[in-house]
Design an enzyme around this catalytic site. Sequence first.
Site, PDB file in Angstrom:
ATOM      1  N   ASN A   1      32.176  30.721  39.937  1.00 13.69           N
ATOM      2  CA  ASN A   1      33.208  31.632  39.417  1.00 13.69           C
ATOM      3  C   ASN A   1      34.410  30.805  38.981  1.00 13.69           C
ATOM      4  OD1 ASN A   1      34.545  34.154  38.911  1.00 13.69           O
ATOM      5  ND2 ASN A   1      35.680  33.889  40.827  1.00 13.69           N
TER       6      ASN A   1
ATOM      7  N   HIS B   1      38.575  31.220  38.595  1.00 15.21           N
ATOM      8  CA  HIS B   1      39.656  32.103  39.025  1.00 15.21           C
ATOM      9  C   HIS B   1      40.989  31.495  38.608  1.00 15.21           C
ATOM     10  CE1 HIS B   1      41.670  35.173  41.345  1.00 15.21           C
ATOM     11  NE2 HIS B   1      42.471  34.236  41.811  1.00 15.21           N
TER      12      HIS B   1
ATOM     13  N   SER C   1      40.909  27.460  39.159  1.00 16.27           N
ATOM     14  CA  SER C   1      39.915  26.856  40.055  1.00 16.27           C
ATOM     15  C   SER C   1      38.511  27.318  39.667  1.00 16.27           C
ATOM     16  CB  SER C   1      40.141  27.314  41.505  1.00 16.27           C
ATOM     17  OG  SER C   1      41.484  27.133  41.910  1.00 16.27           O
TER      18      SER C   1
ATOM     19  N   THR D   1      31.072  32.786  47.420  1.00 12.37           N
ATOM     20  CA  THR D   1      30.615  33.172  48.754  1.00 12.37           C
ATOM     21  C   THR D   1      31.058  34.613  48.995  1.00 12.37           C
ATOM     22  OG1 THR D   1      32.656  32.417  49.790  1.00 12.37           O
ATOM     23  CG2 THR D   1      30.842  30.819  49.667  1.00 12.37           C
TER      24      THR D   1
ATOM     25  N   ASP E   1      36.987  35.293  45.976  1.00 13.11           N
ATOM     26  CA  ASP E   1      37.739  34.128  45.482  1.00 13.11           C
ATOM     27  C   ASP E   1      37.924  33.083  46.588  1.00 13.11           C
ATOM     28  OD1 ASP E   1      38.052  35.436  43.019  1.00 13.11           O
ATOM     29  OD2 ASP E   1      39.877  36.435  43.715  1.00 13.11           O
TER      30      ASP E   1
END
Length: 222
Positions: free
Chosen positions: A113, A115, A142, A147, A151
């Site tokens: 991901n 973010h 980032s 998980t 975030d």
Amino acid sequence: MPTLDNACRVVVLISGSGSNLQALIDGQIAGELPIRIEAVISNQPDVYGIERAQKHNIPTHVLAHKDYPDRASFDDALASAIDSYQPTLVVLAGFMRILTPEFVRHYTGRMLNIHPSLLPKYQGLHTHQRALDNKDEAHGVSVHFVTEELDGGPIIIQAIVPILEGDTVDTLSRRVQAQEHIIYPMAVDWFAKERLTIKEDSVSLDNELLPKTGHQIDSRTT
Ligand code: GAR
């Protein structure tokens, strides 16, 4: 699109304009990224990211979450759509959905991901506004493994940008997005070349443990 025979199979999930998707498409086309984007899936109809994929003949799907009675049934349908392409990597590129723990567990270690903040600062929404409100001197973006903590997964790479006098959400988010389009392809490249490993809640690159912030690029000094 030209791709290597042993390219990493990637499915990209989007909800919007897809500029990060574009950075990955460009990297694939240029032969700089050893990936093959197998499909792009959006939970929002009529977004520009879908058009970007179609321009390159990448299969697209719209799975509107509003058509499903609950989060679990949407995530089940989403996982079926993703898995039909047998991806090695799932890339969340501006995919604005909270995912069920079952869904996240299914893709442990193979879902990334991006973010727009220097995690762990500013998890959640309105990150640029919050950085401005707090009068931070720096902000950033980032890329992390996903998980169950929103975030919160192990960070692979961060880019730091300055906050300048007179910045607005618009000017700041543009500065951050320019870095997004550099660091997301880098992280995907490392993954595709099997250079990343997760050890507990940290990431190693070429067997070297990265700091908790991940590899950091500081655009204030480069
Ligand atoms: C990006 O700025 C990304 O960091 C953000 O959504 C935008 C998508 O832009 N992601 C999140 O906020 C995830 N929590 P794009 O559609 O142009 O790639």
